[in-house]
Design an enzyme around this catalytic site. Sequence first.
Site, PDB file in Angstrom:
ATOM      1  N   ASN A 401       6.145  -4.979  -7.822  1.00  0.00           N
ATOM      2  CA  ASN A 401       4.907  -4.452  -7.252  1.00  0.00           C
ATOM      3  C   ASN A 401       4.694  -5.009  -5.840  1.00  0.00           C
ATOM      4  O   ASN A 401       5.637  -5.070  -5.068  1.00  0.00           O
ATOM      5  CB  ASN A 401       3.750  -4.708  -8.216  1.00  0.00           C
ATOM      6  CG  ASN A 401       3.970  -3.961  -9.532  1.00  0.00           C
ATOM      7  OD1 ASN A 401       4.093  -2.740  -9.546  1.00  0.00           O
ATOM      8  ND2 ASN A 401       4.071  -4.693 -10.630  1.00  0.00           N
ATOM      9  N   SER A 402       3.498  -5.446  -5.498  1.00  0.00           N
ATOM     10  CA  SER A 402       3.214  -5.790  -4.097  1.00  0.00           C
ATOM     11  C   SER A 402       3.893  -7.065  -3.604  1.00  0.00           C
ATOM     12  O   SER A 402       3.923  -7.319  -2.408  1.00  0.00           O
ATOM     13  CB  SER A 402       1.703  -5.900  -3.872  1.00  0.00           C
ATOM     14  OG  SER A 402       1.107  -4.621  -3.982  1.00  0.00           O
ATOM     15  N   THR A 403       4.450  -7.888  -4.510  1.00  0.00           N
ATOM     16  CA  THR A 403       5.159  -9.079  -4.043  1.00  0.00           C
ATOM     17  C   THR A 403       6.398  -8.690  -3.233  1.00  0.00           C
ATOM     18  O   THR A 403       6.872  -9.466  -2.406  1.00  0.00           O
ATOM     19  CB  THR A 403       5.596  -9.975  -5.218  1.00  0.00           C
ATOM     20  OG1 THR A 403       6.529  -9.271  -6.046  1.00  0.00           O
ATOM     21  CG2 THR A 403       4.389 -10.383  -6.061  1.00  0.00           C
ATOM     22  N   SER A 450      -2.866  -5.382   1.117  1.00  0.00           N
ATOM     23  CA  SER A 450      -1.772  -4.780   0.349  1.00  0.00           C
ATOM     24  C   SER A 450      -1.715  -3.266   0.563  1.00  0.00           C
ATOM     25  O   SER A 450      -1.705  -2.479  -0.376  1.00  0.00           O
ATOM     26  CB  SER A 450      -1.933  -5.098  -1.142  1.00  0.00           C
ATOM     27  OG  SER A 450      -0.683  -5.117  -1.791  1.00  0.00           O
TER      28      SER A 450
END
Length: 598
Positions: A401-403, A450
């Site tokens: 995901n956003s990592t 994000s």
Amino acid sequence: MADFMVHFLICNVLICGIIGILLLMKRIFKNSLSNRMQYNLWFLLMGILAVPFLPFRLFKAWEIFLWLKNLTSFPVPKAAANINLASHSNIVGSKNRMEDFTLSVNREAPSIIIYLLLALWIFGMFIMLLLAIRSVLRLSTLKKSALPLQSQKVQKLYQRCLKDIGISKNIPVYSTAYLKSPVMVGFCKPCIYLPIHLISDDNETDIRYMLLHELQHYKHKDGIASYLMSLAGIVYWFNPLVWYAQKEIRNEREIACDTSVLNLLDTDDYAAYGNTLINFAEKISLTPVPFASGISGNMKQMKRRIVNITSYETPTLRKKLKSAAAFLLTSVLLLGLSPFVSTYAAEETHYRWNTASQNFSEINLRDYFGKYEGSLVLYDLKGDVWKIHDMERATLQVAPNSTYKIYDALFGLENGIITPENSLIAWNGSAYPFEAWNRNQTLPSAMEASVNWYFQAIDEQLGASQVQKYLHEIGYGNEDLSGDFSSYWLESSLKISPIEQVELLTKLQNNSLGFALKNVKAVKDAIHISSSDFGNLYGKTGTGRVNGKDINGWFIGFVEKTDNTYFFATNLHAANHADGNAASKITMSILSDMNIWE
């Protein structure tokens, strides 16, 4: 499991195609492949049949077709209808607060038909297993009825056969009235069973040929094929081409054994060996016991074997080389197709971490995680010590995901799409569900909120092949870019484990990934959360939202102190409410109690 069934059905279509290709290659190289090589090719198929159940990829076959994705550019996603929204703060009360806005990925629930097919497959395997058990019981009856071979004449003949073939192990021989033709049963403890009528006929030539044939089965470990075929018949009971392949394996196994026997005989004895098969044609029937290999077969199969015997010639060196080359070419083709059969993407996959070379200890942090399933990986750089909660989940690869945006930003910086001095990307005017997204963005603002479209714009300019190149260079998780190019990192194909997250962060901090120092610094500045007497805290959250429910929460980063750096990755799983915010709160509590951060 329902997802596995869908992929398994697709795999069976591919398996049918591979069987067709195998049959075609065998026909093309019919005059080049020896009978033994023809038979050995079926073992490759047995391996391919196991591929759908392997917990890892043989290699990433989808890379072959990756260039197709470059034929069309992708649009920055629209503010679609039917999306669910979520906003998460990852460090409550921090001086430099970062927001993890995420969009929901919609997935349809498996159809009831899939569950019915799954139930039918399991039921079919159960029936096939019962039939196998019944056959094993019949084998047990055969063993009980058999007596050790009494004929001294046949015993001496048997010893000569063992010597002729070069077998030092003395395989037990029994006689029985329940068989019409000889068979060899067993793999670990093989036994030969001879029909009493064969011994009573007292035809030494026939008995010798029969024994040589059965011993060839032992020498070439044909018992393995018997077990594998039985297992394949249970698992692939519904696939007609697998059943056809099994029949061909049995036929070619006997032909290969015939050829091995002929290699031991003089040319003048070939006709006699063929006559033995003809004389027994009326007595011989299909082997009535499971996991057995024998000289039996139906009349059509017998005809093939007789034709092979009458046309057999001792292979020359040239023919042997041609056979080996044809076998190698066919093997390479089949093994190259095998990754397409993998159902790997439908199953959980674990990172193979070399624990033998690491100084690590498992710690119990269950009280911190509460209702969540999850793991935490903590690495002490100075001490070179790993502390891990739940090793099983620490190696489990899930969507980043956003990592992932940490590394996507680096890719954009390295290619000059953005620079540390000018990272501005203009908003295209589309109405996004979060106010923070509806404006021009720089790398710090895009990382803080994000902003998906910012990183998608970077990817659009990079292109799929360049992104794939970077993923491979840094070894990012499973490196799988096969999902939709606009969201491959959002609960899609790209996956990574917490241990891999920490390993990459360590390389990033040590600048061993090969990126320009100024670009690494720009990314570090963008994920900087706060400073204190403890040092500097860097981190990024990630939330996987599927059908409106937060099922996958991440918080990764590091605490940079004067004399040491601590790297961490926390991942949460739950039916709902497993988000980046929850992961960050758990992480900060643990770091505080360990006196790493306050």
